[in-house]
Motif scaffolding. Structure first.
Motif, PDB file in Angstrom:
ATOM      1  N   ALA A 172       0.673  -1.204  -0.011  1.00 19.74           N
ATOM      2  CA  ALA A 172      -0.120  -0.055  -0.075  1.00 19.74           C
ATOM      3  C   ALA A 172       0.782   1.344   0.148  1.00 19.74           C
ATOM      4  O   ALA A 172       2.185   1.256   0.296  1.00 19.74           O
ATOM      5  CB  ALA A 172      -0.940   0.063   1.246  1.00 19.74           C
ATOM      6  N   ARG A 216      -4.516   5.271   4.476  1.00 17.92           N
ATOM      7  CA  ARG A 216      -5.827   4.534   4.287  1.00 17.92           C
ATOM      8  C   ARG A 216      -5.754   3.130   3.632  1.00 17.92           C
ATOM      9  O   ARG A 216      -6.686   2.153   4.181  1.00 17.92           O
ATOM     10  CB  ARG A 216      -6.625   5.528   3.338  1.00 17.92           C
ATOM     11  CG  ARG A 216      -7.960   4.872   2.907  1.00 17.92           C
ATOM     12  CD  ARG A 216      -9.005   5.862   2.175  1.00 17.92           C
ATOM     13  NE  ARG A 216     -10.134   5.489   1.621  1.00 17.92           N
ATOM     14  CZ  ARG A 216     -11.122   6.090   0.961  1.00 17.92           C
ATOM     15  NH1 ARG A 216     -10.682   7.310   0.637  1.00 17.92           N
ATOM     16  NH2 ARG A 216     -12.340   5.510   0.591  1.00 17.92           N
ATOM     17  N   GLU A 217      -4.859   2.971   2.767  1.00 20.95           N
ATOM     18  CA  GLU A 217      -4.815   1.604   2.143  1.00 20.95           C
ATOM     19  C   GLU A 217      -4.132   0.692   2.947  1.00 20.95           C
ATOM     20  O   GLU A 217      -4.524  -0.371   2.838  1.00 20.95           O
ATOM     21  CB  GLU A 217      -3.942   1.742   0.668  1.00 20.95           C
ATOM     22  CG  GLU A 217      -4.602   2.576  -0.515  1.00 20.95           C
ATOM     23  CD  GLU A 217      -3.441   2.812  -1.661  1.00 20.95           C
ATOM     24  OE1 GLU A 217      -2.287   2.583  -1.398  1.00 20.95           O
ATOM     25  OE2 GLU A 217      -4.112   3.384  -2.693  1.00 20.95           O
ATOM     26  N   ARG A 264      -4.498   0.576   6.253  1.00 20.79           N
ATOM     27  CA  ARG A 264      -5.484   0.380   7.190  1.00 20.79           C
ATOM     28  C   ARG A 264      -6.240  -0.992   6.569  1.00 20.79           C
ATOM     29  O   ARG A 264      -6.874  -1.921   7.124  1.00 20.79           O
ATOM     30  CB  ARG A 264      -6.519   1.264   7.424  1.00 20.79           C
ATOM     31  CG  ARG A 264      -5.781   2.238   8.537  1.00 20.79           C
ATOM     32  CD  ARG A 264      -6.728   3.492   8.584  1.00 20.79           C
ATOM     33  NE  ARG A 264      -6.222   4.341   9.704  1.00 20.79           N
ATOM     34  CZ  ARG A 264      -6.325   5.630   9.943  1.00 20.79           C
ATOM     35  NH1 ARG A 264      -6.966   6.421   8.938  1.00 20.79           N
ATOM     36  NH2 ARG A 264      -5.799   6.425  11.109  1.00 20.79           N
ATOM     37  N   ARG A 265      -6.681  -0.735   5.141  1.00 19.83           N
ATOM     38  CA  ARG A 265      -7.498  -1.932   4.407  1.00 19.83           C
ATOM     39  C   ARG A 265      -6.667  -3.223   4.320  1.00 19.83           C
ATOM     40  O   ARG A 265      -7.218  -4.125   4.421  1.00 19.83           O
ATOM     41  CB  ARG A 265      -7.808  -1.494   2.899  1.00 19.83           C
ATOM     42  CG  ARG A 265      -8.355  -2.375   2.167  1.00 19.83           C
ATOM     43  CD  ARG A 265      -8.855  -1.798   0.677  1.00 19.83           C
ATOM     44  NE  ARG A 265      -7.273  -1.067   0.097  1.00 19.83           N
ATOM     45  CZ  ARG A 265      -6.718  -1.888  -0.704  1.00 19.83           C
ATOM     46  NH1 ARG A 265      -7.082  -3.320  -0.622  1.00 19.83           N
ATOM     47  NH2 ARG A 265      -5.561  -1.270  -1.102  1.00 19.83           N
ATOM     48  N   LEU A 266      -5.343  -3.066   3.967  1.00 22.24           N
ATOM     49  CA  LEU A 266      -4.722  -4.319   3.946  1.00 22.24           C
ATOM     50  C   LEU A 266      -4.688  -4.929   5.540  1.00 22.24           C
ATOM     51  O   LEU A 266      -4.546  -6.207   5.608  1.00 22.24           O
ATOM     52  CB  LEU A 266      -2.990  -3.877   3.708  1.00 22.24           C
ATOM     53  CG  LEU A 266      -2.671  -3.654   2.513  1.00 22.24           C
ATOM     54  CD1 LEU A 266      -1.312  -3.366   2.070  1.00 22.24           C
ATOM     55  CD2 LEU A 266      -3.045  -4.839   1.478  1.00 22.24           C
ATOM     56  N   MET A 313      -7.011  -5.114   7.588  1.00 22.67           N
ATOM     57  CA  MET A 313      -8.068  -5.851   8.014  1.00 22.67           C
ATOM     58  C   MET A 313      -8.483  -6.902   6.863  1.00 22.67           C
ATOM     59  O   MET A 313      -9.078  -7.811   7.291  1.00 22.67           O
ATOM     60  CB  MET A 313      -9.390  -4.836   7.681  1.00 22.67           C
ATOM     61  CG  MET A 313      -9.374  -3.799   8.654  1.00 22.67           C
ATOM     62  SD  MET A 313      -9.237  -4.246  10.302  1.00 22.67           S
ATOM     63  CE  MET A 313     -10.688  -5.053  10.513  1.00 22.67           C
ATOM     64  N   GLN A 314      -7.772  -6.854   5.434  1.00 24.06           N
ATOM     65  CA  GLN A 314      -7.920  -7.939   4.771  1.00 24.06           C
ATOM     66  C   GLN A 314      -7.180  -9.194   4.760  1.00 24.06           C
ATOM     67  O   GLN A 314      -7.288 -10.171   4.085  1.00 24.06           O
ATOM     68  CB  GLN A 314      -8.063  -7.251   3.368  1.00 24.06           C
ATOM     69  CG  GLN A 314      -9.220  -6.450   3.104  1.00 24.06           C
ATOM     70  CD  GLN A 314      -9.162  -5.853   1.802  1.00 24.06           C
ATOM     71  OE1 GLN A 314      -8.115  -5.835   0.833  1.00 24.06           O
ATOM     72  NE2 GLN A 314     -10.205  -5.142   1.088  1.00 24.06           N
TER      73      GLN A 314
END
Length: 264
Positions: free
Chosen positions: A81, A85-86, A88-90, A92-93
């Protein structure tokens, strides 16, 4: 938008991979699992590689680091990322063992991501990758639970080796920065009373002292278990008790706190 795996690799013919035109960045490539014996008791096996997330807002930096990690079969790059923001997405995923993160991201601070990573997955290791050799920033990163701090453009370092080092109970820090921190600590010691009484509220058992002495010597969990003829789970239990008693968050902190309090 560039792909996470948009990286040109060239095979050197001996089982390791090299990137073209590395320039003065990133240091030395780690030996691949194909060319160097790797004990089966250490974390990071080809059958169960270390899972890594990489967050840095510089595409070139990400490409160089990713290329080195992809060249080591003991490591699996789960995702990349370029923003907070990206990142944080990583978190969670993906399941991950190590987060590699820059402090200065375009939309926020990497310190925020470190704190969120520790909340989301407390056992994960954190390696900061930064352009700054700033002692307060380094110390703050370690206070938040980081176990590695690498400086961009440093020759004497390997990103892959740093990942394998921290997941096996060690710490990873750029050699020049480590020397600067030692000088900083020596200067602080010269300005305070070197004799510090132990904290009467913190006591360690004989076994906990044995474990911590081996940690200070550089042994990883499995090696400590072999030395003391106990299980790795028992070693980890002792380490957790040591953390609790000393109010430490990392092994380096535990060794430092115990040394200052006369508990080693």
């Amino acid at each position: 938008m560039e792909s996470d795996l948009d990286i040109s690799l060239t095979d050197s013919g001996n089982g390791s991979r090299k990137f073209s035109n590395p320039g003065q960045f990133g240091g030395l490539l780690a030996p691949s699992a194909d060319t160097l014996p790797w004990p089966d008791f250490l974390t990071g096996q080809q059958t169960k590689p270390v899972r890594v997330l990489l967050v840095d807002d510089d595409p070139f930096v990400r490409r160089v680091i990713a290329q080195e990690l992809l060249g080591d079969l003991r490591i699996q790059l789960e995702g990349q990322a370029g923003t907070l923001r990206e990142g944080r997405r990583l978190l969670m995923q993906h399941e991950f063992d190590v987060l590699m993160v820059d402090i200065r991201l375009g939309d926020g601070s990497g310190f925020e991501l470190i704190e969120e990573a520790k909340r989301h997955r407390s056992a994960a290791e954190i390696i900061v990758v930064s352009a700054l050799e700033d002692e307060p920033q380094v110390l703050h990163a370690f206070e938040l639970g980081a176990s590695g701090y690498l400086v961009k453009n440093a020759w004497f370092q390997s990103y892959a080796q740093a990942v394998l080092q921290v997941v096996n109970g060690g710490a990873a820090i750029t050699p020049r920065l480590a020397r600067r921190l030692l000088v900083h600590l020596d200067h602080k010691r010269s300005n305070v009373n070197p004799v510090r009484p132990p904290d009467s509220k913190a006591t360690l058992s004989t076994r906990e002292r044995e474990v911590l002495r081996l940690v200070a010597t550089g042994y990883v969990t499995e090696e400590i278990a072999l030395q003391l003829t106990i299980s790795a789970q028992t070693v980890n239990a002792h380490v957790k008790n040591i953390y609790r008693k000393l109010h430490a968050h990392t092994r380096a902190q535990a060794v430092s706190f115990a040394s200052h309090r006369g508990l080693l």
